[in-house]
Motif scaffolding. Sequence first.
Motif, PDB file in Angstrom:
ATOM      1  N   THR A 228       0.813  -1.226   0.000  1.00 19.20           N
ATOM      2  CA  THR A 228       0.000   0.000   0.000  1.00 19.20           C
ATOM      3  C   THR A 228       0.841   1.268   0.000  1.00 19.20           C
ATOM      4  O   THR A 228       0.308   2.360  -0.223  1.00 19.20           O
ATOM      5  CB  THR A 228      -0.947   0.001   1.209  1.00 19.20           C
ATOM      6  N   TYR A 229       2.137   1.141   0.286  1.00 20.85           N
ATOM      7  CA  TYR A 229       3.004   2.324   0.253  1.00 20.85           C
ATOM      8  C   TYR A 229       4.372   1.911  -0.256  1.00 20.85           C
ATOM      9  O   TYR A 229       4.992   0.975   0.259  1.00 20.85           O
ATOM     10  CB  TYR A 229       3.142   2.955   1.648  1.00 20.85           C
ATOM     11  N   PHE A 230       4.851   2.618  -1.310  1.00 21.40           N
ATOM     12  CA  PHE A 230       6.178   2.394  -1.868  1.00 21.40           C
ATOM     13  C   PHE A 230       7.098   3.551  -1.466  1.00 21.40           C
ATOM     14  O   PHE A 230       6.652   4.707  -1.339  1.00 21.40           O
ATOM     15  CB  PHE A 230       6.128   2.302  -3.392  1.00 21.40           C
ATOM     16  N   PRO A 231       8.370   3.285  -1.285  1.00 15.72           N
ATOM     17  CA  PRO A 231       9.312   4.376  -0.969  1.00 15.72           C
ATOM     18  C   PRO A 231       9.528   5.267  -2.185  1.00 15.72           C
ATOM     19  O   PRO A 231       9.236   4.881  -3.323  1.00 15.72           O
ATOM     20  CB  PRO A 231      10.583   3.628  -0.574  1.00 15.72           C
ATOM     21  N   PRO A 232      10.048   6.463  -1.983  1.00 13.81           N
ATOM     22  CA  PRO A 232      10.320   7.349  -3.119  1.00 13.81           C
ATOM     23  C   PRO A 232      11.451   6.809  -3.994  1.00 13.81           C
ATOM     24  O   PRO A 232      12.187   5.900  -3.604  1.00 13.81           O
ATOM     25  CB  PRO A 232      10.707   8.669  -2.436  1.00 13.81           C
ATOM     26  N   GLN A 233      11.569   7.382  -5.159  1.00 13.08           N
ATOM     27  CA  GLN A 233      12.606   6.920  -6.085  1.00 13.08           C
ATOM     28  C   GLN A 233      14.005   7.300  -5.606  1.00 13.08           C
ATOM     29  O   GLN A 233      14.975   6.628  -5.963  1.00 13.08           O
ATOM     30  CB  GLN A 233      12.356   7.516  -7.475  1.00 13.08           C
ATOM     31  N   HIS A 234      14.093   8.336  -4.840  1.00 12.31           N
ATOM     32  CA  HIS A 234      15.413   8.799  -4.406  1.00 12.31           C
ATOM     33  C   HIS A 234      15.543   8.545  -2.909  1.00 12.31           C
ATOM     34  O   HIS A 234      14.954   9.255  -2.080  1.00 12.31           O
ATOM     35  CB  HIS A 234      15.595  10.288  -4.714  1.00 12.31           C
ATOM     36  N   VAL A 235      16.304   7.511  -2.580  1.00  8.57           N
ATOM     37  CA  VAL A 235      16.596   7.157  -1.198  1.00  8.57           C
ATOM     38  C   VAL A 235      18.106   7.164  -1.036  1.00  8.57           C
ATOM     39  O   VAL A 235      18.823   6.475  -1.781  1.00  8.57           O
ATOM     40  CB  VAL A 235      16.020   5.775  -0.831  1.00  8.57           C
ATOM     41  N   PHE A 236      18.595   7.953  -0.066  1.00 10.66           N
ATOM     42  CA  PHE A 236      20.035   8.074   0.115  1.00 10.66           C
ATOM     43  C   PHE A 236      20.600   6.780   0.716  1.00 10.66           C
ATOM     44  O   PHE A 236      19.890   6.012   1.368  1.00 10.66           O
ATOM     45  CB  PHE A 236      20.340   9.278   1.000  1.00 10.66           C
ATOM     46  N   PRO A 237      21.892   6.545   0.486  1.00  8.91           N
ATOM     47  CA  PRO A 237      22.494   5.258   0.880  1.00  8.91           C
ATOM     48  C   PRO A 237      22.338   4.916   2.353  1.00  8.91           C
ATOM     49  O   PRO A 237      22.197   3.741   2.704  1.00  8.91           O
ATOM     50  CB  PRO A 237      23.970   5.432   0.512  1.00  8.91           C
ATOM     51  N   ASP A 238      22.366   5.924   3.231  1.00  5.35           N
ATOM     52  CA  ASP A 238      22.294   5.663   4.666  1.00  5.35           C
ATOM     53  C   ASP A 238      20.871   5.717   5.198  1.00  5.35           C
ATOM     54  O   ASP A 238      20.662   5.593   6.413  1.00  5.35           O
ATOM     55  CB  ASP A 238      23.164   6.672   5.430  1.00  5.35           C
ATOM     56  N   GLU A 239      19.870   5.877   4.323  1.00 13.26           N
ATOM     57  CA  GLU A 239      18.476   5.952   4.750  1.00 13.26           C
ATOM     58  C   GLU A 239      17.792   4.596   4.574  1.00 13.26           C
ATOM     59  O   GLU A 239      18.225   3.751   3.769  1.00 13.26           O
ATOM     60  CB  GLU A 239      17.720   7.025   3.957  1.00 13.26           C
ATOM     61  N   ASP A 240      16.691   4.412   5.295  1.00 10.53           N
ATOM     62  CA  ASP A 240      15.886   3.193   5.161  1.00 10.53           C
ATOM     63  C   ASP A 240      14.875   3.352   4.024  1.00 10.53           C
ATOM     64  O   ASP A 240      14.279   4.425   3.850  1.00 10.53           O
ATOM     65  CB  ASP A 240      15.123   2.911   6.453  1.00 10.53           C
ATOM     66  N   MET A 241      14.712   2.267   3.287  1.00  4.83           N
ATOM     67  CA  MET A 241      13.681   2.215   2.249  1.00  4.83           C
ATOM     68  C   MET A 241      12.470   1.524   2.869  1.00  4.83           C
ATOM     69  O   MET A 241      12.513   0.337   3.185  1.00  4.83           O
ATOM     70  CB  MET A 241      14.194   1.441   1.029  1.00  4.83           C
ATOM     71  N   VAL A 242      11.370   2.281   3.069  1.00  3.99           N
ATOM     72  CA  VAL A 242      10.235   1.806   3.855  1.00  3.99           C
ATOM     73  C   VAL A 242       9.070   1.446   2.933  1.00  3.99           C
ATOM     74  O   VAL A 242       8.662   2.251   2.083  1.00  3.99           O
ATOM     75  CB  VAL A 242       9.789   2.874   4.885  1.00  3.99           C
ATOM     76  N   PHE A 243       8.561   0.215   3.127  1.00  2.32           N
ATOM     77  CA  PHE A 243       7.353  -0.250   2.431  1.00  2.32           C
ATOM     78  C   PHE A 243       6.260  -0.502   3.477  1.00  2.32           C
ATOM     79  O   PHE A 243       6.542  -0.892   4.611  1.00  2.32           O
ATOM     80  CB  PHE A 243       7.604  -1.565   1.686  1.00  2.32           C
ATOM     81  N   GLU A 244       5.006  -0.284   3.085  1.00  2.00           N
ATOM     82  CA  GLU A 244       3.873  -0.664   3.933  1.00  2.00           C
ATOM     83  C   GLU A 244       3.128  -1.809   3.247  1.00  2.00           C
ATOM     84  O   GLU A 244       2.722  -1.693   2.085  1.00  2.00           O
ATOM     85  CB  GLU A 244       2.926   0.520   4.159  1.00  2.00           C
ATOM     86  N   VAL A 245       3.009  -2.915   3.975  1.00  2.00           N
ATOM     87  CA  VAL A 245       2.429  -4.146   3.424  1.00  2.00           C
ATOM     88  C   VAL A 245       1.089  -4.429   4.110  1.00  2.00           C
ATOM     89  O   VAL A 245       0.980  -4.283   5.344  1.00  2.00           O
ATOM     90  CB  VAL A 245       3.397  -5.330   3.629  1.00  2.00           C
ATOM     91  N   GLU A 246       0.110  -4.849   3.333  1.00  2.68           N
ATOM     92  CA  GLU A 246      -1.210  -5.184   3.882  1.00  2.68           C
ATOM     93  C   GLU A 246      -1.528  -6.642   3.586  1.00  2.68           C
ATOM     94  O   GLU A 246      -1.457  -7.082   2.435  1.00  2.68           O
ATOM     95  CB  GLU A 246      -2.284  -4.280   3.282  1.00  2.68           C
TER      96      GLU A 246
END
Length: 365
Positions: A228-246
């Motif tokens: 239900t939620y995808f991370p943005p296209q630009h995620v910096f190397p030290d950041e978390d890529m967050v998904f929301e799953v249902e």
Amino acid sequence: DELGEQVNHLKNAIDEWNEHLTPKDDFRNESIVNWFEEVGSNLMTDENDLKIKDHSSALAPQTLLSGAVVVGNQPQKENDDTKLEEIKRIQFSGGGSTFSMKLSKEKIWDEVGLSCWHGCNADYENTVEAPGIEELATKAFGIGPSVSIELLTFKTHVTHESTKGETETESTSIGFSLGDDDSGDEFVVDLFFDEKFGTIVFETVAGQSKCPHETGTAAIEDPRLAITYFPPQHVFPDEDMVFEVEMSNLGVGEESQFVLYAQHRDNEGSLRLILDGAPFGGSREFTNVLKNTSYKKSLIVQRGPRMFRYPPLDLVMESACEDASSQINDLTASVFNETKSVSQKLYNRGVGDSAVIEFVQPCPK
């Protein structure tokens, strides 16, 4: 010519094979009251056997049949006069129990013959004569008793019989057993018979099942998985890529168990996954998943030690029992094409075949 005759001979042989061995599509016309009476008993009897015509092994008592209502998907005979009693409909439950029907036939021959142990059979009479007293008289005056002696004759009848016995038994049985290991499974099965070979044909018409889900029944566990939620296209190397799953269960089971796992086969660059704050390296089991209830989870993807671009990862949700013995259940499900497993791809850039997981690569120094 000779080649043409051989071709025609082969064509005729193939036609005969197809005629005699190809299963009939109209077997449903052969719905039966009792396979054991109409087919099985005929296969196992001959002209010397005792015929029992007033016996029935129907599954339901007459009091229930008389009060039953007509249901859908009821097999019909060609003349469309099928009565409820003429449908062989069996219902059985899973959990380890079995439903069995068997027809047995046994013949016993007792043979008694003559023997000669201690002498062969004999039948004769003997006449024996011996002295006996015919008459005894006493005189009052004179000399004393007067005795008259004559021969006594009697006969003896002797019978001597020696026998031996042999018993020979011949038995045959035919039948079937229906069962399922999974607790909560229910099956309603119609029985038909093949008109040519007399074998039983089973058709599942109702019920509920899992591991795997079987055709003709409602699925107890029918997983639904959505991102239900995808991370943005630009995620910096030290950041978390967050998904929301249902997650949810669309099956008929009130409470079910599912597993969620990522397919690490394609994790080439050692991406780290975290689900609900805990490392997500293997499969995660979720119990007491209620019917038609949605559950949202946070899934974090962290960059590996070297790469910035990765292939997408498959996120898979399936029944817990299929995951616990996946080799057995995956093989069974592949045969019936009824596996209840759904997947979604994890990515943040591109679509389709061009989808990737990509972190922003810093400018070279």
